[in-house]
Design a protein around this motif. Structure first.
Motif, PDB file in Angstrom:
ATOM      1  N   PHE A 127     -12.554   0.977  -0.675  1.00 52.69           N
ATOM      2  CA  PHE A 127     -12.241   0.659  -2.074  1.00 52.69           C
ATOM      3  C   PHE A 127     -11.197  -0.460  -2.249  1.00 52.69           C
ATOM      4  O   PHE A 127     -11.446  -1.429  -2.981  1.00 52.69           O
ATOM      5  N   ALA A 172       0.871  -1.173   0.000  1.00 58.43           N
ATOM      6  CA  ALA A 172       0.000   0.000   0.000  1.00 58.43           C
ATOM      7  C   ALA A 172       0.906   1.220   0.000  1.00 58.43           C
ATOM      8  O   ALA A 172       2.043   1.151   0.474  1.00 58.43           O
ATOM      9  N   GLN A 173       0.430   2.322  -0.566  1.00 63.69           N
ATOM     10  CA  GLN A 173       1.271   3.514  -0.618  1.00 63.69           C
ATOM     11  C   GLN A 173       0.464   4.778  -0.387  1.00 63.69           C
ATOM     12  O   GLN A 173      -0.671   4.900  -0.842  1.00 63.69           O
ATOM     13  N   ARG A 202      -6.688   4.766   3.465  1.00 63.36           N
ATOM     14  CA  ARG A 202      -6.719   3.763   2.397  1.00 63.36           C
ATOM     15  C   ARG A 202      -5.440   2.947   2.372  1.00 63.36           C
ATOM     16  O   ARG A 202      -5.439   1.779   2.028  1.00 63.36           O
ATOM     17  N   ARG A 251     -14.782  14.792  -1.834  1.00 64.48           N
ATOM     18  CA  ARG A 251     -14.204  15.919  -2.584  1.00 64.48           C
ATOM     19  C   ARG A 251     -14.356  17.253  -1.865  1.00 64.48           C
ATOM     20  O   ARG A 251     -13.587  18.170  -2.085  1.00 64.48           O
ATOM     21  N   PHE A 303       0.790   8.918  -0.909  1.00 68.26           N
ATOM     22  CA  PHE A 303       1.585   9.835  -1.713  1.00 68.26           C
ATOM     23  C   PHE A 303       1.699  11.206  -1.065  1.00 68.26           C
ATOM     24  O   PHE A 303       0.991  11.528  -0.109  1.00 68.26           O
ATOM     25  N   PRO A 306      -2.758  14.405  -1.530  1.00 66.24           N
ATOM     26  CA  PRO A 306      -3.875  13.507  -1.283  1.00 66.24           C
ATOM     27  C   PRO A 306      -4.424  12.920  -2.579  1.00 66.24           C
ATOM     28  O   PRO A 306      -4.630  13.655  -3.552  1.00 66.24           O
ATOM     29  N   VAL A 307      -4.603  11.608  -2.592  1.00 66.87           N
ATOM     30  CA  VAL A 307      -5.227  10.947  -3.729  1.00 66.87           C
ATOM     31  C   VAL A 307      -6.551  10.397  -3.226  1.00 66.87           C
ATOM     32  O   VAL A 307      -6.580   9.480  -2.418  1.00 66.87           O
ATOM     33  N   ILE A 308      -7.643  11.004  -3.658  1.00 69.57           N
ATOM     34  CA  ILE A 308      -8.948  10.503  -3.235  1.00 69.57           C
ATOM     35  C   ILE A 308      -9.824  10.322  -4.462  1.00 69.57           C
ATOM     36  O   ILE A 308      -9.569  10.909  -5.506  1.00 69.57           O
ATOM     37  N   TYR A 309     -10.830   9.468  -4.319  1.00 69.23           N
ATOM     38  CA  TYR A 309     -11.784   9.260  -5.398  1.00 69.23           C
ATOM     39  C   TYR A 309     -12.932  10.222  -5.187  1.00 69.23           C
ATOM     40  O   TYR A 309     -13.705  10.094  -4.236  1.00 69.23           O
ATOM     41  N   ASP A 310     -13.017  11.227  -6.083  1.00 68.72           N
ATOM     42  CA  ASP A 310     -13.963  12.334  -5.937  1.00 68.72           C
ATOM     43  C   ASP A 310     -15.415  11.885  -5.834  1.00 68.72           C
ATOM     44  O   ASP A 310     -16.210  12.499  -5.152  1.00 68.72           O
ATOM     45  N   THR A 311     -15.747  10.829  -6.562  1.00 65.40           N
ATOM     46  CA  THR A 311     -17.158  10.455  -6.668  1.00 65.40           C
ATOM     47  C   THR A 311     -17.652   9.705  -5.440  1.00 65.40           C
ATOM     48  O   THR A 311     -18.838   9.479  -5.297  1.00 65.40           O
ATOM     49  N   MET A 312     -16.719   9.273  -4.585  1.00 59.44           N
ATOM     50  CA  MET A 312     -17.125   8.391  -3.479  1.00 59.44           C
ATOM     51  C   MET A 312     -17.200   9.149  -2.155  1.00 59.44           C
ATOM     52  O   MET A 312     -16.591  10.190  -1.985  1.00 59.44           O
TER      53      MET A 312
END
Lengths: 354, 296, 358
Positions: free
Chosen positions: C104, C84-85, C152, C138, C87, C90-96
Motif C-alpha cells: 500500500f 514511517a511509523q 508496512r 483481517r 503503532f 496493529p493497524v491493518i487495512y481489513d479489506t486487503m
C-alpha cells in the motif's frame, strides 16, 4: 486445612481442557501455579473458585466436598491481571466494599481497612479515586480488597503481569511478607519462573492442562522430574540436546562424539535428551565446546543472553553484565556436564545435576 | 460453553415478561391468525374459511391479489429508494461533521432535530410545505418551472414522500455513522497519512470497512420503518393521486376499516408480518457473519 | 544520507513555561544518524511519546527546530515528512490481503509494479509472512497483524526514519523475544534510521545502538547499553536500568575515599572536594558478600533467583542489595560486603561526577 483437587477433569465439547489434575493446596504456604500462557492456570483457578464445574473429579475444602457449590456460596477472593477497582469509589471504599456487603460494623470495617492499607502502603492514598492512582497502586488496592475479606481462598491470577518492570520488581519483593500474614489458602498464577522462585512456597508446573510436577518451589527448580516441568521452569528457554550414549562416549544428533563426562558417566547405553539452563553453559572455551554463531543478544538490565546457533538448535548463554555480541560472530559454547538434566525419550528425568 | 450454576428460582423473575409478551404479541397475533382463516357474515358471525384468503391474496389474477401485489411492489420500491438516498447521504454528512471541538455538540443537535418531531406533525408540516401557492418546497419547485403538484401528479407525490422520509430519518443514519467513525482509533488515520493514502483510499479501506456493522443496523432500522410507512402519505397525499402512494400499510387499513373486509386484511397483515420477519432474519444473519469474520 | 537533528526542541502545554516542571519535554539538542537504531526509554509520562510525536509531526514543538537533512520540517504535516511509523496496536487495512497491505505505501507513491512485488517479497521473507501473503489480513492473529504493521513501516527504502511506538505491547510474552530479535535483524539488513519508544529496558537495550533514557521531560543520558550499565550519568539511570537498580549511599568524598557513616569505601578515581548532596552509587552486581575482608552489614533477607542470589542487607541502617557469590559460606544475620572500586561512582545532586584516575 487445605483445598484438595481430586482427579479434576474439565471438558469443553470434545476437547479436554484440564486433564486429571490432583493437587493439595495448603493453608499458610504460597501455592504457585507456574506455566506459559494458555497452559490452563486460569481455568484451574476458575474451577477452584467454583466459577466452573468440573466434568469429573472432586473438590474438597477442609475435607468437605464443595464440588457443586457455586462461587456465591463460597468464601473466595480473586485478583486479576487487569486492575479491577470500582471507579466511582475511593481507595478506602474500594477496600471496604466486601466488608460493606457482609454488613460488618463500621468500627470493624475501619480497622480492617486501615490494617490492610498499612500492609500495602496505601495509607496516604485512601481518599483518592482509582483514576488518580498508578498501575501499581491500583493493583495494590485490588490485593488489599482481596485480603481484607479474609476469604478461605485467595486467587491471584498473574497480578503483576500488567505492570512496568520496575513496579513489578518492587511489588515482587513487597508481596511475600504481606501474604505470609494472611490465613487464607493462597494460590498465585504466573508465567515467570523468577516470580515463582521469589514467592517460594510450593509450585505446581502446568503444561497443556496437566500438572507436570508439584512440590517445594526451589526443589522443582533444581530437580525437575520431567522435561515439561524443566521447560516451564526455565526463562530463557531450556537448552536441549539429543544424544546417544554408547560405551564411554555420547554421540549427538549431528554426529559429534564427546566423552561421557559428569552425570553422563554412569548412564546405561541408549538415547537421551539433555536439558540445561542458560547459566549452566559458558561462552568461550578451550576448543572442546560446541562451535556456533551468535544469532542475537538480548540485554536485560544487568544480564546479557547470547543466543548461539549450534547447528542442532539455538542455545541461550548467560553473560553477567551488559555486553553486546555481534550477530554472525563465531562463538564456542561450553556445557558443564555436571549441571545437565538427563531425560529419557519419554521425557522423564533419568539423572540430575551432581 | 461451560455449565453455569443453575437456579430454578430465576424463572420467577422472567415470569412477568412472559405474561407481558403473551398479552402484547402472542394473543393479538393469534387473533389475527384466527380472523385470517374465517369469513364473517356480519358482526360476530364467523365460519371456517380455510386458506382461501391467502390463496386469493397471493394470486395476482384475483382483484385483491392484484391490489396486494401492486401495493407490495410500491412499498418495496419506496424502501429501496429511501435507503438508496439516505444511507450514502447519511455517511457523507457524517464524514463532514467536525470530530472535536465546541462545534460537535451543536452540529449533532441540529442534525438530530428532525427525528424529534412526531410523524403526524411532520406530515402536516409537509402538507403545507408542498403547497404550490404558499409552501416553501412546492412554490420553489414551481418557481423554477418544474411541473410540481402533489395532489395531481404521481411523480410529484412520490418525490414528496421520499423527500419527507429523507429529511425526517437521514439523521438516524448520520448519528449511527458518526458514532461508528468516532470509534476508529486515530492511529488508523495517522498510518494512512504516513502511507500516503488519498482521502478516497482512507474512506474505502478504513472508514467503510469499520462502519460495516453500524451500517447493517442502520439499514435494518430504516428498512423496517420505510416498509411500514403510513402516517406521512396518509396526511400529505392520502395515498393518491389514484393509488400512486398507497403503500401496503395504507391499503391494509383501507381494506380492514374502509371495507370491513376483516378476513382479507388479516391474511394480508400476516403475509406483511412474515415479509418483515424474513427481512430481519436475513439482516441478522449478515450481521452475525460480519461479527464472526471479524473475530477470527 | 539523511540525519535528523533536534535543535533545541522543547515542548510545553503551558503558554509561558517558567520552571522545568512546565515542560513536557525540556530543551534537547541531538542528532539522529542514518542507519542507527535508537530507543527512547523511560517510565510513563517521561516525555518519550511527546518527542516521538514531534518527530512524526503530530505535535508542533513550542520551541526549537527539527531538521531532516538540511530541510526544516518543524511545521510540516506528517505526510510531507517522509517517515514511517508503527503503532502500539496493529493497524491493518481489513479489506486487503497481506501482500496488498505491505504494498500500500509503495502503490500510493506510484512505484513500478515489478519493484513493488520484489520489495514486498523481501520484507515478507524477513518477517516470515511469506506463506500468508495472499490471505485476507483481517482474519489473522494479533501477532501476525502487528508483523504486517511492522512490514508496512519497513517496506519503503527511501524514508528518513522509521518510528516505533511501543510496538510489542499486544504481543504474547512468549513471542516477544522472537519479534525483538527479528527487528534487530531487520535493522541490520536495512540501512534505515530507527527510533523505538518503550518503557521496557530489555526491549530498549536489545534493539538499540544508542538508548536515550528519559525522565520528567528530560533526556538524562544518551549512550550505548554498556555505558548505561557501567557508567550511569544520573541516579535515575542507575535506578531504572538494571534489575535490581543501583545502590545509592549518602557519602562524604575525599580524594579516592568515600565515607559512609563510620565506614570507608575505596573509589576507583580521585575526586575534588564536593559540596551539596553527594552520593556514591554501585550496582548490586559489583557489591558482593565476601568471606574475606569487607564492611560489616546486617543481612535482612536473601532472595533466590535460581541463577543468582541477592542479599538485602543494611550498612549502618542504610539499605543495600548485594550479590551472594555461589561459594559463599556465611549464614546468620551478619556478613561482610566488598565493593568493586572501579565501579563505585560518585554523584553530586544526582549527576555523576567524573573522577581523575588515581
Amino acid at each position: 486445612m487445605s483445598l484438595v483437587l481430586e482427579n479434576i477433569v474439565l471438558k469443553s465439547g470434545a476437547d479436554i481442557v484440564i486433564d486429571t489434575v490432583s493437587l493439595t493446596l495448603r493453608r499458610g504456604v504460597m501455592n504457585v501455579l507456574l506455566g506459559p500462557t494458555l497452559a490452563g492456570k486460569t481455568t484451574l483457578m476458575r474451577l477452584m473458585a467454583g466459577l466452573d464445574r468440573p466434568s469429573a473429579g472432586r473438590l474438597l475444602l477442609d475435607d468437605k466436598d464443595v464440588t457443586g457449590i457455586p462461587v456465591r456460596k463460597r468464601s473466595v477472593a480473586m485478583v486479576y491481571q487487569q486492575f479491577v477497582n470500582y471507579p466511582n469509589l475511593t481507595v478506602f471504599e474500594n477496600i471496604a466494599s466486601p466488608l460493606r456487603v457482609a454488613r460488618l460494623p463500621a468500627a470493624e470495617v475501619e480497622s480492617r481497612v486501615r490494617h490492610a492499607a498499612a500492609l500495602l502502603r496505601l495509607e496516604p492514598l485512601l481518599q483518592r479515586m482509582p483514576a488518580e492512582l498508578s498501575g501499581g497502586q491500583q493493583q495494590r488496592t485490588a490485593i488489599a480488597r482481596a485480603l481484607v475479606k479474609r476469604a478461605d481462598l485467595v486467587l491471584l491470577d498473574e497480578p503483576l503481569a500488567n505492570l512496568d518492570y520496575k513496579l513489578r520488581e518492587e511489588l515482587r519483593e513487597q508481596l511475600p511478607p504481606i501474604f505470609a500474614e494472611s490465613n487464607a489458602i493462597l494460590v498465585y498464577a504466573t508465567t515467570e519462573p523468577t516470580e515463582a522462585l521469589l514467592l517460594g512456597g510450593e509450585t505446581a508446573t502446568v503444561w497443556q492442562g496437566r500438572v507436570t510436577q508439584h512440590g517445594p518451589t526451589s526443589e522443582i527448580y533444581r530437580s525437575p522430574l520431567n522435561i515439561a516441568a524443566a521447560r516451564v521452569f526455565s526463562d530463557p528457554p531450556l537448552n536441549e540436546l539429543a544424544v546417544e550414549k554408547r560405551g564411554g562416549a555420547v554421540i549427538t544428533a549431528a554426529g559429534r562424539q564427546l566423552p561421557a563426562a559428569g552425570v553422563l558417566a554412569g548412564l546405561p547405553d541408549g538415547h537421551y535428551r539433555l536439558g540445561f539452563r542458560c547459566d549452566d553453559v559458558t561462552l568461550g572455551g578451550d576448543g572442546t565446546g560446541f562451535p556456533g554463531t551468535v544469532s542475537v543478544t538480548e540485554l536485560s538490565g544487568s544480564e546479557s543472553f547470547v543466543h548461539v546457533d549450534v547447528g542442532t538448535g539455538i542455545w541461550v548463554c548467560l553473560v553477567r553484565g551488559v555486553h553486546d555480541w555481534q550477530p554472525g560472530a563465531p562463538a564456542e559454547v561450553s556445557v558443564d556436564m555436571h549441571r545437565v538434566f538427563v531425560f529419557d525419550i519419554a521425557g522423564n528425568l533419568v539423572t540430575g545435576r551432581s | 460453553m461451560m455449565d453455569k450454576p443453575t437456579n430454578n428460582r430465576a424463572w420467577f423473575f422472567v415470569l412477568p415478561v412472559l405474561v407481558l409478551v403473551l398479552f402484547s404479541s402472542i394473543v393479538p397475533v393469534m387473533t389475527v391468525v384466527n380472523y385470517s382463516l374465517q369469513d364473517s357474515m356480519g358482526v360476530n358471525n364467523f365460519f371456517w374459511n380455510g386458506d382461501s384468503w391467502f390463496r386469493d391474496l397471493l394470486n395476482p389474477d384475483t382483484e385483491i391479489g392484484a391490489r396486494f401485489a401492486d401495493a407490495l411492489l410500491r412499498t418495496i420500491a419506496f424502501s429501496f429508494t429511501a435507503l438508496a438516498v439516505e444511507v450514502p447521504l447519511g455517511i457523507a454528512i457524517a464524514l463532514c461533521l467536525p470530530r472535536r471541538g465546541w462545534s460537535v455538540g451543536i452540529s449533532l443537535v441540529i442534525m438530530a432535530l428532525p427525528m424529534l418531531i412526531p410523524w403526524n406533525v411532520v406530515g402536516t408540516m409537509w402538507q403545507i410545505f408542498a403547497r404550490q401557492d404558499i409552501g416553501l418546497f412546492g412554490a420553489a419547485l414551481t418557481g423554477i418551472g418544474l411541473p410540481y403538484n402533489v395532489t395531481q401528479g404521481s411523480v410529484s407525490a412520490w418525490v414528496t414522500i421520499v423527500v419527507i422520509d429523507v429529511w425526517h430519518w437521514t439523521p438516524l443514519v448520520i448519528l449511527l455513522s458518526y458514532a461508528g467513525l468516532r470509534a476508529i482509533p486515530d492511529a488508523f488515520y495517522q498510518a494512512a497519512r504516513i502511507d500516503g493514502a488519498s482521502r478516497w483510499a482512507v474512506f474505502v479501506n478504513i472508514e467503510l470497512p469499520k462502519l460495516q456493522k453500524v451500517l447493517v443496523i442502520a439499514v435494518l432500522l430504516r428498512f423496517m420503518q420505510t416498509f411500514m410507512i403510513y402516517t406521512e402519505p396518509v396526511v400529505v397525499t392520502g395515498g393518491g393521486p389514484g393509488s400512486a402512494t398507497t403503500f401496503l400499510s395504507i391499503d391494509l387499513v383501507k381494506i380492514a376499516i374502509g371495507q370491513v373486509d376483516v378476513g382479507s386484511a388479516a391474511a394480508m397483515s400476516l403475509v406483511y408480518y412474515i415479509i418483515i420477519l424474513t427481512a430481519c432474519w436475513i439482516f441478522f444473519t449478515v450481521m452475525t457473519q460480519i461479527d464472526r469474520r471479524g473475530d477470527r | 544520507m539523511t540525519r535528523i537533528a533536534l535543535d533545541g526542541i522543547a515542548h510545553s502545554y503551558v503558554r509561558h513555561p517558567r520552571t522545568d516542571k512546565d515542560y513536557a519535554l525540556r530543551p534537547l539538542h541531538h542528532v539522529w544518524e542514518q542507519g542507527m537504531a535508537y530507543a527512547l526509554l523511560g517510565p510513563s509520562g517521561c516525555g518519550k511519546t511527546t518527542l516521538l510525536n514531534i518527530i512524526s509531526g503530530l505535535i508542533i514543538p513550542s520551541e526549537g527546530r527539527l531538521l531532516f537533512g538540511d530541510r526544516d520540517v518543524t511545521r510540516l504535516p506528517t505526510e510531507q515528512r517522509n517517515i514511517a511509523q508503527v503503532f502500539q496496536f496493529p493497524v491493518i487495512y481489513d479489506t486487503m490481503t497481506v501482500a496488498e497491505n505491505l504494498a500500500f505505501p509503495l502503490r500510493n507513491r506510484k512505484m513500478p509494479k515489478a519493484l513493488i512485488t520484489a520489495r514486498v517479497a523481501e520484507i515478507a521473507a524477513m518477517l516470515e509472512l511469506t506463506p500468508d501473503l495472499n490471505r485476507r489480513a483481517r482474519g489473522l492473529t494479533a501477532d501476525a497483524k502487528q508483523k504486517i504493521s511492522l512490514g508496512r513501516g519497513l517496506v519503503r527504502s527511501d524514508v528518513s526514519a522509521v518510528l516505533f511506538d511501543e510496538p510489542l505491547t499486544v504481543i504474547d510474552p512468549a513471542l516477544k523475544w522472537e519479534l525483538r530479535s527479528k527487528l534487530k535483524a531487520v535493522h541490520r539488513a536495512l540501512d534505515l534510521l530507527m527510533i523505538y519508544v518503550t518503557h521496557d529496558q530489555t526491549e530498549a537495550l536489545t534493539f538499540a545502538d544508542r538508548v536515550v533514557v528519559m525522565n520528567e521531560g528530560q533526556a538524562v543520558q544518551i549512550g550505548t547499553p554498556e555505558e548505561l550499565f557501567e557508567r550511569p550519568d544520573h541516579t535515575f539511570v542507575g535506578y531504572f536500568i538494571g534489575s535490581p537498580g543501583m545502590n545509592f549511599l549518602p557519602a562524604r568524598v575525599e580524594g579516592n575515599r568515600a565515607y559512609v557513616g563510620g565506614n570507608t569505601i575505596a573509589l576507583g578515581a580521585a575526586y575534588p572536594e564536593l559540596t551539596d548532596a553527594v552520593q556514591i552509587g554501585v550496582r548490586p552486581d559489583f557489591t558482593t558478600l565476601t568471606d574475606g575482608p569487607g564492611l560489616t552489614v546486617q543481612v535482612r533477607r536473601i532472595d533466590d533467583f535460581g541463577r543468582k542470589r541477592l542479599a538485602h542487607v543494611t550498612l549502618d541502617g542504610l539499605p543495600l542489595v548485594a550479590t551472594v557469590p555461589p561459594g559463599w559460606a556465611g549464614d546468620g544475620s551478619q556478613a561482610r560486603v566488598g565493593f568493586d572500586a572501579p565501579h563505585v561512582l560518585v554523584y553530586r545532586n544526582d549527576v555523576r561526577v567524573e573522577g581523575v584516575a588515581a
